[in-house]
Design a protein around this motif. Structure first.
Motif, short mmCIF file in Angstrom:
data_model
loop_
_atom_site.label_atom_id
_atom_site.label_comp_id
_atom_site.label_asym_id
_atom_site.label_seq_id
_atom_site.Cartn_x
_atom_site.Cartn_y
_atom_site.Cartn_z
N VAL A 165 0.84 -1.20 0.00
CA VAL A 165 0.00 0.00 0.00
C VAL A 165 0.87 1.25 0.00
N ALA A 166 1.91 1.25 0.81
CA ALA A 166 2.81 2.41 0.87
C ALA A 166 3.48 2.66 -0.48
N ARG A 167 3.88 1.59 -1.15
CA ARG A 167 4.54 1.75 -2.44
C ARG A 167 3.59 2.24 -3.53
N ALA A 168 2.29 2.10 -3.29
CA ALA A 168 1.29 2.59 -4.26
C ALA A 168 1.02 4.07 -4.10
N GLY A 169 1.71 4.74 -3.17
CA GLY A 169 1.57 6.19 -3.04
C GLY A 169 0.74 6.64 -1.86
N PHE A 170 0.71 5.82 -0.80
CA PHE A 170 -0.07 6.14 0.38
C PHE A 170 0.83 6.23 1.62
N MET A 171 0.40 7.03 2.57
CA MET A 171 0.98 7.04 3.91
C MET A 171 0.08 6.14 4.76
N VAL A 172 0.63 5.04 5.28
CA VAL A 172 -0.19 3.98 5.85
C VAL A 172 -0.05 3.91 7.37
N ASP A 173 -1.19 3.77 8.02
CA ASP A 173 -1.24 3.55 9.46
C ASP A 173 -2.01 2.26 9.70
N GLU A 174 -1.40 1.27 10.37
CA GLU A 174 -2.08 0.01 10.70
C GLU A 174 -2.67 0.13 12.10
N TRP A 186 -6.22 -0.87 7.93
CA TRP A 186 -5.18 -0.01 7.36
C TRP A 186 -5.84 1.29 6.91
N VAL A 187 -5.37 2.37 7.45
CA VAL A 187 -5.87 3.69 7.08
C VAL A 187 -4.75 4.35 6.26
N ALA A 188 -5.00 4.51 4.97
CA ALA A 188 -3.96 4.98 4.05
C ALA A 188 -4.38 6.31 3.44
N ILE A 189 -3.52 7.30 3.53
CA ILE A 189 -3.79 8.64 3.02
C ILE A 189 -3.06 8.83 1.69
N LYS A 190 -3.76 9.29 0.68
CA LYS A 190 -3.14 9.55 -0.61
C LYS A 190 -2.16 10.71 -0.50
N VAL A 191 -0.92 10.47 -0.96
CA VAL A 191 0.10 11.51 -0.92
C VAL A 191 0.62 11.75 -2.33
#
Length: 223
Positions: A192-201, A218-223
Motif C-alpha cells: 500500500v505504501a509503495r502505491a503512493g499512500f501514507m499507511v497507518d495500521e 489499514w488507514v492509508a492517506i493519498k500523498v
C-alpha cells in the motif's frame, strides 16, 4: 443450547455459497466453516468508517465509496458521522446480501438503505474504483477476510499493485483508503505504501469494547 438455524443461502459469482444463519437473536454469515461476519461483532466494521472519517473531518460534501454491504455496520457508522451533504455509494457484488438487508437483517440496518445520502450499486467494487478518477474522498473496503480473495478470487485484484494504484487514482488529493482485515499483513501494508499512500495500521477490537479478538484496519492517506 439454542440451535443454529439456516435462514437462506447466496451463490457467489465464481462458485461457493454464503449461508445466513441465526442462533436466537444472533445472526452470522458463513462461507464454508469461516464466519465472515456476525451481529455480535460490529466494532471493527464501525471503526472502518469512523477512522476514515477522522481523516476527512471538515471536508465539504464528502463522497465515500463503501465496498461490501455486509450487515450494515460500516454503513450505519458512516451515516452517523457524515454531514447531510455527503454521498455514499455502496458496491455489493451479491444481490442476495441486499435482499437480506431488507428482509431478515432489516433490524440491523434500520433506515440506512433509505437514507438519501446512500446509493446501492450491485457491482464489483473494483469496477467502481477502476472506472473513476479523483471521484472519492474515501474508499472503504471490507469485501473479504483480509487482503486476499478467500470468498471471491477476483478480490485479489483489489489488493494487488494494479488495484491499489487504481484506488489511488480514484481518490481526491488527501483522500483515504481504509481496508478491513481479520489479521495483520506487513507485506500488504508495504505494498500500500509503495502505491503512493501514507499507511497507518490500526488494531481494533472486534467487539468494539476492551476485550475480545483484534482485527486490523489499514488507514492509508493519498500523498
Amino acid at each position: 443450547m439454542i440451535p443454529l438455524e439456516l435462514i437462506d443461502t447466496a451463490e457467489l459469482p465464481d462458485g461457493g455459497t454464503l449461508r445466513l444463519m441465526r442462533r436466537g437473536q444472533d445472526f452470522s454469515i458463513l462461507f464454508g466453516r469461516n464466519e465472515l461476519m456476525s451481529s455480535r461483532l460490529r466494532g471493527s466494521e464501525e471503526a472502518l468508517a469512523t477512522l476514515a472519517y477522522d481523516r476527512l473531518r471538515g471536508r465539504a460534501a464528502p463522497h465515500m465509496l463503501v465496498g461490501g454491504l455486509g450487515m450494515g455496520f460500516t454503513l450505519r457508522a458512516a451515516l452517523a458521522v457524515l454531514p447531510a451533504d455527503a454521498k455514499i455509494i455502496v458496491g455489493e457484488l451479491v444481490p442476495k446480501i441486499v435482499e437480506w438487508a431488507r428482509g431478515p437483517l432489516a433490524h440491523l440496518f434500520g433506515d440506512g438503505l433509505d437514507d438519501p445520502r446512500v446509493a446501492i450499486e450491485i457491482r464489483d467494487v473494483y469496477e467502481l474504483i477502476a472506472g473513476s478518477r479523483a471521484a472519492y474522498d474515501a474508499i472503504l473496503l471490507d469485501v473479504d477476510n483480509g487482503p486476499d480473495g478467500l470468498i471471491h478470487a477476483a478480490n485479489d485484484r483489489l489488493y494487488g499493485k494494479q488495484g491499489l494504484r487504481a484506488a489511488h487514482a480514484a481518490l481526491r488529493p488527501g483522500g483515504v483508503l481504509a481496508i478491513w482485515s481479520a489479521y495483520p499483513d506487513k507485506v500488504f501494508a508495504d505494498r500500500v505504501a509503495r502505491a503512493g499512500f501514507m499507511v497507518d495500521e490500526v488494531k481494533v477490537r472486534a467487539t468494539g469494547g476492551r476485550k475480545g479478538a483484534h482485527h486490523v484496519i489499514w488507514v492509508a492517506i493519498k500523498v
